[in-house]
Scaffold this motif. Structure first.
Motif, PDB file in Angstrom:
ATOM      1  N   TYR A 192      -9.126   3.938  -8.348  1.00 35.64           N
ATOM      2  CA  TYR A 192     -10.171   3.745  -7.277  1.00 35.64           C
ATOM      3  C   TYR A 192     -11.731   4.324  -7.998  1.00 35.64           C
ATOM      4  CZ  TYR A 192     -11.635   3.261  -2.572  1.00 35.64           C
ATOM      5  OH  TYR A 192     -12.269   2.772  -1.423  1.00 35.64           O
ATOM      6  N   ALA A 193     -11.294   4.857  -8.820  1.00 37.85           N
ATOM      7  CA  ALA A 193     -12.892   5.562  -9.221  1.00 37.85           C
ATOM      8  C   ALA A 193     -13.332   4.714 -10.493  1.00 37.85           C
ATOM      9  CB  ALA A 193     -12.600   7.069  -9.925  1.00 37.85           C
ATOM     10  N   ASP A 194     -12.697   3.616 -10.764  1.00 36.54           N
ATOM     11  CA  ASP A 194     -13.560   2.675 -11.809  1.00 36.54           C
ATOM     12  C   ASP A 194     -14.596   2.063 -11.587  1.00 36.54           C
ATOM     13  OD1 ASP A 194     -12.567   0.798  -9.990  1.00 36.54           O
ATOM     14  OD2 ASP A 194     -11.622  -0.672 -11.391  1.00 36.54           O
ATOM     15  N   THR A 195     -14.999   2.529 -10.346  1.00 37.59           N
ATOM     16  CA  THR A 195     -16.817   2.287 -10.153  1.00 37.59           C
ATOM     17  C   THR A 195     -17.282   3.331  -9.584  1.00 37.59           C
ATOM     18  OG1 THR A 195     -16.498   1.669  -7.861  1.00 37.59           O
ATOM     19  CG2 THR A 195     -16.253  -0.292  -9.202  1.00 37.59           C
ATOM     20  N   GLU A 196     -18.793   3.467  -9.621  1.00 32.40           N
ATOM     21  CA  GLU A 196     -19.387   4.663  -9.314  1.00 32.40           C
ATOM     22  C   GLU A 196     -19.251   5.010  -7.730  1.00 32.40           C
ATOM     23  OE1 GLU A 196     -21.036   8.061  -9.527  1.00 32.40           O
ATOM     24  OE2 GLU A 196     -20.688   6.955 -11.050  1.00 32.40           O
ATOM     25  N   LEU A 197     -19.272   3.994  -6.906  1.00 27.40           N
ATOM     26  CA  LEU A 197     -19.119   4.047  -5.494  1.00 27.40           C
ATOM     27  C   LEU A 197     -17.411   4.527  -5.282  1.00 27.40           C
ATOM     28  CD1 LEU A 197     -19.935   3.659  -2.632  1.00 27.40           C
ATOM     29  CD2 LEU A 197     -19.270   1.297  -2.678  1.00 27.40           C
ATOM     30  N   GLY A 198     -16.666   4.031  -6.066  1.00 25.79           N
ATOM     31  CA  GLY A 198     -14.979   4.504  -5.664  1.00 25.79           C
ATOM     32  C   GLY A 198     -15.059   5.936  -6.254  1.00 25.79           C
ATOM     33  N   ALA A 199     -15.774   6.395  -7.498  1.00 24.18           N
ATOM     34  CA  ALA A 199     -15.789   7.752  -7.650  1.00 24.18           C
ATOM     35  C   ALA A 199     -16.452   8.739  -6.795  1.00 24.18           C
ATOM     36  CB  ALA A 199     -16.416   7.822  -9.050  1.00 24.18           C
ATOM     37  N   LYS A 200     -17.451   8.370  -6.196  1.00 25.32           N
ATOM     38  CA  LYS A 200     -17.849   8.927  -5.092  1.00 25.32           C
ATOM     39  C   LYS A 200     -17.020   9.249  -3.877  1.00 25.32           C
ATOM     40  CE  LYS A 200     -21.539  10.615  -2.677  1.00 25.32           C
ATOM     41  NZ  LYS A 200     -20.952  11.862  -2.244  1.00 25.32           N
ATOM     42  N   GLU A 201     -16.340   8.164  -3.382  1.00 30.57           N
ATOM     43  CA  GLU A 201     -15.260   8.199  -2.458  1.00 30.57           C
ATOM     44  C   GLU A 201     -14.157   9.386  -2.902  1.00 30.57           C
ATOM     45  OE1 GLU A 201     -14.781   7.022   0.412  1.00 30.57           O
ATOM     46  OE2 GLU A 201     -17.011   6.297   0.370  1.00 30.57           O
ATOM     47  N   VAL A 202     -13.822   9.313  -4.113  1.00 34.64           N
ATOM     48  CA  VAL A 202     -12.599   9.915  -4.782  1.00 34.64           C
ATOM     49  C   VAL A 202     -13.221  11.543  -4.551  1.00 34.64           C
ATOM     50  CG1 VAL A 202     -11.566  10.744  -6.551  1.00 34.64           C
ATOM     51  CG2 VAL A 202     -11.482   8.492  -6.123  1.00 34.64           C
ATOM     52  N   LYS A 247      -1.786  14.843 -11.649  1.00 31.87           N
ATOM     53  CA  LYS A 247      -0.818  14.171 -10.807  1.00 31.87           C
ATOM     54  C   LYS A 247      -1.435  13.787  -9.530  1.00 31.87           C
ATOM     55  CE  LYS A 247       3.506  15.044  -8.357  1.00 31.87           C
ATOM     56  NZ  LYS A 247       4.161  15.815  -7.521  1.00 31.87           N
ATOM     57  N   TRP A 248      -2.472  14.250  -8.750  1.00 24.79           N
ATOM     58  CA  TRP A 248      -3.037  13.940  -7.868  1.00 24.79           C
ATOM     59  C   TRP A 248      -3.868  12.703  -8.044  1.00 24.79           C
ATOM     60  CZ3 TRP A 248      -8.161  13.012  -6.077  1.00 24.79           C
ATOM     61  CH2 TRP A 248      -8.370  12.736  -4.799  1.00 24.79           C
ATOM     62  N   LEU A 249      -4.646  12.727  -9.404  1.00 23.85           N
ATOM     63  CA  LEU A 249      -5.463  11.600  -9.699  1.00 23.85           C
ATOM     64  C   LEU A 249      -4.544  10.364  -9.906  1.00 23.85           C
ATOM     65  CD1 LEU A 249      -7.797  13.415 -12.323  1.00 23.85           C
ATOM     66  CD2 LEU A 249      -8.478  12.294  -9.919  1.00 23.85           C
ATOM     67  N   LYS A 250      -3.192  10.471 -10.364  1.00 23.90           N
ATOM     68  CA  LYS A 250      -2.560   9.101 -10.567  1.00 23.90           C
ATOM     69  C   LYS A 250      -1.587   8.792  -9.478  1.00 23.90           C
ATOM     70  CE  LYS A 250      -1.817  10.623 -15.366  1.00 23.90           C
ATOM     71  NZ  LYS A 250      -0.875  10.823 -16.263  1.00 23.90           N
ATOM     72  N   GLU A 251      -1.379   9.345  -8.592  1.00 25.38           N
ATOM     73  CA  GLU A 251      -0.628   9.026  -7.425  1.00 25.38           C
ATOM     74  C   GLU A 251      -1.523   8.336  -6.166  1.00 25.38           C
ATOM     75  OE1 GLU A 251       1.444  12.376  -5.890  1.00 25.38           O
ATOM     76  OE2 GLU A 251       2.698  12.482  -7.608  1.00 25.38           O
ATOM     77  N   PRO A 252      -0.850   7.290  -5.598  1.00 28.36           N
ATOM     78  CA  PRO A 252      -1.712   6.537  -4.525  1.00 28.36           C
ATOM     79  C   PRO A 252      -1.837   7.537  -3.661  1.00 28.36           C
ATOM     80  CG  PRO A 252       0.485   5.476  -5.250  1.00 28.36           C
ATOM     81  CD  PRO A 252       0.596   6.895  -6.012  1.00 28.36           C
ATOM     82  N   ALA A 253      -3.069   7.371  -2.759  1.00 28.03           N
ATOM     83  CA  ALA A 253      -3.798   8.209  -1.832  1.00 28.03           C
ATOM     84  C   ALA A 253      -3.963   7.325  -0.745  1.00 28.03           C
ATOM     85  CB  ALA A 253      -4.979   8.766  -2.271  1.00 28.03           C
ATOM     86  N   TRP A 254      -3.238   7.829   0.317  1.00 20.85           N
ATOM     87  CA  TRP A 254      -3.406   7.046   1.799  1.00 20.85           C
ATOM     88  C   TRP A 254      -4.887   6.883   2.060  1.00 20.85           C
ATOM     89  CZ3 TRP A 254      -5.683   8.644   6.405  1.00 20.85           C
ATOM     90  CH2 TRP A 254      -5.347   7.762   7.493  1.00 20.85           C
ATOM     91  N   ALA A 255      -5.797   7.669   1.949  1.00 22.32           N
ATOM     92  CA  ALA A 255      -7.301   7.801   2.202  1.00 22.32           C
ATOM     93  C   ALA A 255      -7.809   6.827   1.474  1.00 22.32           C
ATOM     94  CB  ALA A 255      -7.823   9.236   2.168  1.00 22.32           C
ATOM     95  N   LEU A 256      -7.163   6.355   0.443  1.00 22.84           N
ATOM     96  CA  LEU A 256      -8.132   5.514  -0.501  1.00 22.84           C
ATOM     97  C   LEU A 256      -7.358   4.133  -0.458  1.00 22.84           C
ATOM     98  CD1 LEU A 256      -8.504   7.676  -3.526  1.00 22.84           C
ATOM     99  CD2 LEU A 256     -10.224   7.075  -2.029  1.00 22.84           C
ATOM    100  N   GLY A 257      -6.669   3.937   0.611  1.00 21.13           N
ATOM    101  CA  GLY A 257      -5.860   2.603   0.729  1.00 21.13           C
ATOM    102  C   GLY A 257      -4.739   2.406  -0.148  1.00 21.13           C
ATOM    103  N   ASP A 258      -3.908   3.537  -0.205  1.00 22.47           N
ATOM    104  CA  ASP A 258      -2.726   3.627  -1.149  1.00 22.47           C
ATOM    105  C   ASP A 258      -2.935   3.235  -2.678  1.00 22.47           C
ATOM    106  OD1 ASP A 258      -1.145   4.658   0.681  1.00 22.47           O
ATOM    107  OD2 ASP A 258      -0.724   2.907   1.532  1.00 22.47           O
ATOM    108  N   VAL A 259      -4.358   3.569  -3.075  1.00 18.79           N
ATOM    109  CA  VAL A 259      -4.535   3.254  -4.509  1.00 18.79           C
ATOM    110  C   VAL A 259      -4.930   4.657  -5.310  1.00 18.79           C
ATOM    111  CG1 VAL A 259      -6.286   2.345  -5.787  1.00 18.79           C
ATOM    112  CG2 VAL A 259      -5.818   1.173  -4.011  1.00 18.79           C
ATOM    113  N   ALA A 260      -4.338   4.837  -6.305  1.00 17.28           N
ATOM    114  CA  ALA A 260      -4.360   6.083  -6.889  1.00 17.28           C
ATOM    115  C   ALA A 260      -5.967   6.392  -7.266  1.00 17.28           C
ATOM    116  CB  ALA A 260      -3.776   6.102  -8.340  1.00 17.28           C
ATOM    117  N   PRO A 261      -6.326   7.608  -7.118  1.00 22.31           N
ATOM    118  CA  PRO A 261      -7.594   7.873  -7.265  1.00 22.31           C
ATOM    119  C   PRO A 261      -8.215   7.545  -8.535  1.00 22.31           C
ATOM    120  CG  PRO A 261      -6.641   9.838  -6.186  1.00 22.31           C
ATOM    121  CD  PRO A 261      -5.507   8.753  -6.585  1.00 22.31           C
ATOM    122  N   LEU A 262      -7.521   7.796  -9.783  1.00 19.25           N
ATOM    123  CA  LEU A 262      -7.880   7.449 -10.802  1.00 19.25           C
ATOM    124  C   LEU A 262      -8.429   5.717 -11.061  1.00 19.25           C
ATOM    125  CD1 LEU A 262      -8.571   8.722 -13.713  1.00 19.25           C
ATOM    126  CD2 LEU A 262      -6.203   8.264 -14.080  1.00 19.25           C
TER     127      LEU A 262
END
Length: 133
Positions: free
Chosen positions: A110-120, A93-108
């Motif tokens: 956001y993690a579509d790049t290596e840099l994004g995955a590092k941020e997650v 559920k956490w991976l699929k819901e928008p995260a404020w710390a990621l600019g309201d993008v779901a972690p899943l």
């Protein structure tokens, strides 16, 4: 060691790297779909694997090195989320819901790049240590 959720049980990091370089079995992709409760098409979008390529992989039964790295990247985040939230459904559920710390993008997403995955991964670490940003 992460990757257990998709059936990878290496003895050490060196073995894990060798398995990824060789190409993970296609069943790891299917297991990741199941763990995340997302359809193949959605996971293909996140992993940037064209559906036509997935069809070819179904015939060969093996992912390429690059696809294996991407599958493992998302599986690692899933494993970390489950470890932190203690239950698969909460991690999913956490991976699929928008995260404020990621600019309201779901972690899943956001993690579509290596840099994004590092941020997650960093965000999961901050949550684990009670540092909310």
């Amino acid at each position: 060691m992460y990757g257990v959720s998709i059936g990878i049980k290496p003895q050490n990091t060196t073995q894990l790297i060798a398995r990824i370089k060789k190409g993970l079995p296609l069943k790891t992709f299917g297991q990741l779909c199941k763990n995340l409760a997302v359809p193949e098409k959605e996971l293909c979008r996140i992993l940037k694997i064209p559906l036509s390529t997935l069809a070819r992989r179904k015939k060969s039964g093996q992912l390429s090195f690059e696809e294996s790295e991407r599958v493992f990247r998302i599986a690692r985040l899933y494993d970390k989320a489950v470890e932190l939230f203690k239950q698969p459904e909460f991690g999913r559920k956490w991976l699929k819901e928008p995260a404020w710390a990621l600019g309201d993008v779901a972690p899943l997403d956001y993690a579509d790049t290596e840099l994004g995955a590092k941020e997650v991964e960093d965000l999961l670490g901050r949550i684990e240590h009670g540092v909310f940003t």
